[in-house]
Structure formats: structure tokens, C-alpha cells
Design a protein around this motif. Sequence first.
Motif, short mmCIF file in Angstrom:
data_model
loop_
_atom_site.label_atom_id
_atom_site.label_comp_id
_atom_site.label_asym_id
_atom_site.label_seq_id
_atom_site.Cartn_x
_atom_site.Cartn_y
_atom_site.Cartn_z
N UNK A 1 6.79 75.73 38.68
CA UNK A 1 6.72 75.51 37.04
C UNK A 1 7.77 76.44 36.58
N UNK A 2 8.30 77.26 36.95
CA UNK A 2 9.38 78.14 36.50
C UNK A 2 10.58 77.45 36.29
N UNK A 3 10.86 77.70 37.63
CA UNK A 3 12.59 77.28 38.25
C UNK A 3 12.72 75.17 38.06
N UNK A 4 11.50 74.80 37.15
CA UNK A 4 11.37 73.43 37.15
C UNK A 4 12.06 73.31 35.75
N UNK A 5 11.62 75.09 34.48
CA UNK A 5 11.81 74.86 32.70
C UNK A 5 13.04 75.16 33.08
N UNK A 6 13.06 76.17 34.50
CA UNK A 6 14.31 76.78 34.33
C UNK A 6 15.68 75.75 34.45
N UNK A 7 15.56 75.27 35.43
CA UNK A 7 16.08 73.65 35.47
C UNK A 7 16.30 72.73 34.49
N UNK A 8 15.92 72.62 33.24
CA UNK A 8 16.12 71.88 32.55
C UNK A 8 17.15 72.44 31.65
N UNK A 9 17.04 73.19 31.42
CA UNK A 9 18.22 74.19 30.60
C UNK A 9 19.66 73.99 30.67
N UNK A 10 19.84 73.44 31.85
CA UNK A 10 21.19 73.09 32.19
C UNK A 10 22.13 74.70 33.57
#
Length: 505
Positions: free
Chosen positions: A239-248
Motif C-alpha cells: 500500500x505504501x509503495x503503491x501510493x509512492x509510485x503514483x506520485x512519480x
Amino acid sequence: MKKTTPVFFISVIITIVFIIWGVIPENNLPYLNLAAVTEKVHSFIVEKFGWFYLLSATGFLIFAISLIFSKYGYIKLGKDDDQPEYSYLTWFAMLFSAGMGIGLVFWGVAEPMYHYYEPPVGEGETAAAARTALRYSFFHWGLHPWGIYAIVALALAYFQFRKGSRGVISQSLRPLFGDKVDTKTGVLVDTIAVYATIFGVATSLGLGAIQISGGLSHLTPAIPNNTTTQLLIIFIVTVLFMLSAQTGLNKGIKLLSNLNVALAVGLMLFLLFTGPTNFIMDVFTTTIGNYMQNLPSMSFKLSPFEQNNWYQSWTIFYWAWWIAWAPFVGTFIARISKGRTIREFIIGVLAVPTLVCGLWFSVFGGSAIYLERFKNATIMEVMNDSGMETALFYVLEHFPLGTIMSGLAIILICTFFVTSADSATFVLGMQTTNGSLNPPNSVKFIWGVIQSAAAAILLWTGGLQALQTASIIAAFPFTIIMILLVISLIQAFKKEKVYIIRIKD
């Protein structure tokens, strides 16, 4: 999903097939289950072609170093007026976090201890074994892996930013194969790269979950170090890295990489100054000298007369592992290196991470050997009883604020976990969308789910080791691709107009 290529769909199918194959119980396929098949193939490759991995890895390093002193070092990875997108500090932080990450924390104590007890030559648990243990830890994490990464990253950055090619590995072979790179040949090359990336990262995520679980259990015995805990960790971190991945790239990965370096340096400096400081720095100084002195012989070292499998189990395994990781790390390093000269790029990629890795093993591995030799610690016994993932935490508890430092180490592993997974989704997105510098969030989301699912399912079924072996098998064809990349670069460089500025006295 309009930007996706055939490589995307083929890679997804291959991943799903391997995951299903990996979860089939061994009793149902006693001779054809994933673990049995991959182990046989891997053993055959290592036994018959260990020399090939050794010569190739050393050849890549020699080629990279030669570029520093060649006239081609002045060439920019981009147009002549392009400037670097990131500062040196951020650049080093991002390439280091992607290139080593979880593995460095996982093996910082464990590998030197293994070599100390079972060195390649001589008796274990001696002063000579201690020197050998640190020297080979430097060797396995030093110039050779970064030389391997540098070749792939250099090829991708040069052809993408200077020649305007798409940022996928097949396009870097255009000087050799011409328009064939736009056909099935290119699809095959890129699929091999994606295959190695998916499974290499998935196994690292599994190892990260195991060490986080071991650390939490060490600090809080009420938390069991079992598969359930590890799966829960994978879910939370996903969940954490998916949120990070969406920020670019310029937000999530950049910020987390800087945080990684700050935490890693803080933890390392703390142990350096609260531990046996003089001993650690003596170890670092001595081992750097031994490493450089013995680098040529170690680079070609096998044991045909002694029939010693140590080099196959460690050095050849590592070279294959780094080559399997090269598509992932190389693609990411290339993406963040636009605007730097080849000389600046090679020196930065080789020198800085090698020195940091050497200091890391001196601090953590050196402290472990110090405790084992002079303080009657039982680190190896703990590793055998509780798993190698607990070695770091056992070492930290021998020094002031050990519990706090163990907590900091867990946070560091988590941030490395997030950064590696985040970087991998970005790289997989690039590789399956014709090298898009900003792959769609939907593609990154799919790859993020696949990565975590692969790690979780195979961790649950005990197939993580089989998947790691399968990833290393991919290193064999990719080694051939890397040799072709070197030839392709040489051909392209010969067509460059290089202007060397000489300053007269």
C-alpha cells in the motif's frame, strides 16, 4: 493502457504461469515442480558456465573503467547542452537505493560471518579467515556489480538521451541488428529483461519481509516471526509503495531515496562511534588495501584443482544475481543520469557505491567478527537457530541504545523495501511502454500488484528460493545481451565526433 507493448502482455502471462507453477505442491509434480526444475537448470549452468559468468563480469568492469580514461569520456549522456536533472547527493541516493537496498542490510552481518566460519581457503575462525571474509564481502558488493549495472545504464542512457532511441534495452542494439530490434528480436530481448526484473525484485521483497518480521519479533517477542506476519508486512508495504509510485519519480522515489541514505548513514555512523571505532576503521583501511591488491586474482579465481564449490556457491552466484538485476537497476540509473558525461557517470556509479558498501561491511561485518572473536558472542549460533535475518539485530543489542537502533534498522529496511518496489514498478512501466519516461500510473499499478502477489504467494508456499533461482537462470541469456550491448556501444562511439579540450601551459 494504450501505450503498452507486446512485451507487457507476454511478461504478464509468463509471470502468472511461473506463479501458478510455483504454488503447485511438490507431491503433485515430484520431478517437474518449479523448485526441482530450476535447481537442475541452475546447477547445470553454474557447473558448465561458471567461467563464463566470471570472465563476463570482469570484462564488463574492465570496459567501464577503460571508458574513464578514453576520449569517449567527454561524451554527454544527452545533447551537448543538457544539464543533469538531479544534484550529486540525490543522484547517489537514488542509484544506491535501487542498486543495493534491502540486500545490503540483509547481508551486512550475515555474509562476513559465513565467510569467517567457512572461508574459501584455509581454516575458519582465524585471523586469516576474518581478513578473507571482509575482503570477499567487499569483492561481492564492490566494483564488479556496479560495473555490471554501469554497462546496462550507460547503453540505455546513451541511446535514449543522445540518439533519441526509445528507452528499452532492445533499442540499444540497433547498431548491430538494425531494424530487427523493432521485430520479434526486440520483443525477445525486452521480455528477458522484464522477466529478470519481475522475479529478481519479487524475491528481494520476500527477503525484506522476512527481515522486517525477524526484527519485529526480536524487539517484541509477542509478534511471531512466521509467514502470517510476513504476508501482513507485504500487504502494508505494498500500500505504501503503491501510493509512492503514483506520485512519480521526482516526488516519491526522490524523497524516499534521500530518507534511505539519511537513515543508513545515521545507523552506520552510530555503530561506528559506539562500537569498536579503531578496530572498524583499521578493518576498513586494511581491507580496502587487500581488496585492491587482490582484485585481479580474485576476478579470475576458481578452484579447478581443489574441486572447491565455494566460488560457485558465492562468487558465481553473486555475478549471476547482479546480472539478473542489471535490467532493473540499469534502466533506473539511466533514467536519472541524463546530462552527465560518460566519465562523470562511470566514476560516480563505480566509486561512490563501492566505498559506501566497503564501509558498510567494515562497520557491520567488522563489528560482528569483533564480537565473535574478542567478546565471546554467538552470532553464528543465533543465525543457525533463528535465521540469518536476525543477525543484524543481535549485533546491535551489544551496543548502547541497541533497541532504538534495531527499531531504526527496521524502518530503514521498510524504506528500502518501498524504494526498491517503487523503482521496480517505474522500470517495469518503462520497459513495457516503449521506454516512456513517465509510464502511466495504471501500468505501474498492475506491475506493483503482480510483484507483491508473486512475493506473497511464493513466500507462503516456500517457493521463494525457487523463484530466486529462476531469476538467476535469466542471467545467462542476459549476459549474452550485455556483451552485445558493449559491442553496440563501441560501434556507436566510433561514429562520435569527440572534441578534447587541451589546456596549454
